[in-house]
Design an enzyme around this catalytic site. Structure first.
Site, PDB file in Angstrom:
ATOM      1  N   PHE A   1      15.458  -0.723 -14.149  1.00 31.37           N
ATOM      2  CA  PHE A   1      15.437  -0.655 -12.683  1.00 31.37           C
ATOM      3  C   PHE A   1      15.531  -2.030 -12.026  1.00 31.37           C
ATOM      4  O   PHE A   1      15.205  -2.199 -10.857  1.00 31.37           O
ATOM      5  CB  PHE A   1      14.125   0.008 -12.243  1.00 31.37           C
ATOM      6  CG  PHE A   1      12.912  -0.534 -12.964  1.00 31.37           C
ATOM      7  CD1 PHE A   1      12.247  -1.653 -12.500  1.00 31.37           C
ATOM      8  CD2 PHE A   1      12.476   0.067 -14.125  1.00 31.37           C
ATOM      9  CE1 PHE A   1      11.158  -2.164 -13.184  1.00 31.37           C
ATOM     10  CE2 PHE A   1      11.371  -0.431 -14.821  1.00 31.37           C
ATOM     11  CZ  PHE A   1      10.713  -1.555 -14.348  1.00 31.37           C
ATOM     12  N   TYR A   2      16.009  -3.044 -12.740  1.00 34.77           N
ATOM     13  CA  TYR A   2      16.049  -4.411 -12.215  1.00 34.77           C
ATOM     14  C   TYR A   2      17.277  -4.645 -11.327  1.00 34.77           C
ATOM     15  O   TYR A   2      18.147  -5.460 -11.625  1.00 34.77           O
ATOM     16  CB  TYR A   2      16.059  -5.416 -13.364  1.00 34.77           C
ATOM     17  CG  TYR A   2      14.722  -5.680 -14.012  1.00 34.77           C
ATOM     18  CD1 TYR A   2      13.560  -5.069 -13.564  1.00 34.77           C
ATOM     19  CD2 TYR A   2      14.627  -6.566 -15.088  1.00 34.77           C
ATOM     20  CE1 TYR A   2      12.341  -5.318 -14.170  1.00 34.77           C
ATOM     21  CE2 TYR A   2      13.408  -6.831 -15.696  1.00 34.77           C
ATOM     22  CZ  TYR A   2      12.272  -6.198 -15.247  1.00 34.77           C
ATOM     23  OH  TYR A   2      11.070  -6.449 -15.852  1.00 34.77           O
TER      24      TYR A   2
END
Length: 343
Positions: free
Chosen positions: A63-64
């Site tokens: 989810f970066y």
């Protein structure tokens, strides 16, 4: 160029890695992502500086990306498409297990499988997923549930090694009994060194598990280059963190000022001093600073060679006692400031 090294744990105990790893989060998880060529050069420089047989840990997350996307993994895929010879010289660690497009967590079997499959899809076969770790605990599930699912995924060949993230000492003991834990990732720095942190480091040493210490530079504060939360561009999530709020940051910067004096005496940067301090907490502690440029990557990596004397450590301990962090690691009043425990 020689570098200090460390070994991973569990079934990865034969893997030798650089003492200082490379965090990739801020290449993509900010309003203005780092251009590919700049990011690629920074990643490549660190790997090139290592001796043969030593791998660089690349630390990423499902989810970066702004909006909690797979932007970081897509960047990694593009890097390995351009530089396929570097795949075997790196060890890719990825956090996952969240709710898509949010910071929620879902430890269900279905979501853990979905997470791993989405990670592999984003990587497009360019690089093996070496290690997967649930990013946070889902309180609806016990560690034994996680062990069952993660062990299944390893047997199916989805990834090779299992890690844990943001967990407490008792959780690690329970996990060690039911699955081969290759690494435990928690925040460790002179801005994040509470009793729970010390307990995790001690427990991991006892069990032969390395601690992957993220944010050793206090989300940038300990570099000496951040003087106000407004130094982060608008939309940067760090603006909301408790430690950067006006009253808190003025206090926290006093620690940075005194540490800078220590670093100057040793002929190193304050960032190198802080990374070296984290590494000095144990042979099994691997600092993971982030970097998006060649100079900073090499500076961070060379901190693995910095030796701190007993007098240095005593002086830093006194400074830490005098200037403890003010403000939350994350947002003031949010429970996530405490390591989640599966007790």
């Amino acid at each position: 160029m020689t570098r200090n090294t460390a070994k991973l744990g569990g079934s990865a105990s034969n893997v030798v890695v650089a003492k200082v790893a490379h965090g990739l989060m801020m290449m993509t998880w900010k309003p203005t992502p780092v251009p590919d060529e700049e990011a690629f050069a920074a990643i490549k420089a660190g790997i090139d500086a290592l001796p043969p047989g030593v791998k660089m840990i690349l630390n990423s997350g499902e989810f970066y990306g702004q909006g909690f996307t797979t932007a970081n993994l897509e960047l990694i895929a593009r890097f390995f498409e351009k530089y396929p010879a570097y795949t075997d010289r790196t060890f890719l660690s990825v956090k996952g297990g969240g709710v898509p497009l949010s910071l929620g967590v879902d430890g269900s079997r279905e979501n853990l499988r979905r997470s791993v499959d989405d990670i592999l899809k984003a990587l497009r076969g360019t690089k093996r997923l070496d290690l997967f770790e649930p990013a946070r605990r889902d309180s609806k599930y016990e560690i034994e549930h996680y062990a069952e699912v993660l062990n299944e995924l390893v047997k199916e060949g989805k990834f090779d090694y299992i890690g844990l993230s943001e967990v407490g000492a008792e959780t690690i003991r329970r996990a060690h009994k039911v699955m081969p834990v290759a690494a435990v990732e928690i925040e460790v720095s002179l801005q994040a060194y509470e009793q729970q942190t010390k307990d995790v480091i001690a427990t991991c040493k006892e069990l032969g598990i390395p601690v992957v210490a993220y944010s050793p530079l206090g989300r940038g504060l300990l570099t000496g280059q951040i003087k106000s939360r407004l130094d982060f561009e608008e939309g940067d999530f760090r603006r909301a963190f408790g430690r950067f709020q006006d009253d808190n940051i003025n206090h926290n910067l006093k620690l940075v000022e005194t540490l800078t004096a220590v670093a100057n005496r040793k002929g190193i940067t304050v960032a190198q001093l802080c990374i070296a301090w984290v590494g000095a907490l144990g042979d099994h502690v691997i600092p993971v600073p982030g970097s998006s440029n060649i100079k900073r990557t090499l500076e961070n990596l060379s901190a693995g060679d910095v030796e701190l004397s007993a007098d240095d450590l005593a002086e830093i301990a006194q400074l830490l006692e005098t200037y403890p962090r003010k403000g939350a690691r994350y947002v003031d009043g949010v429970a996530e400031d405490k390591l989640e425990l599966w007790n």
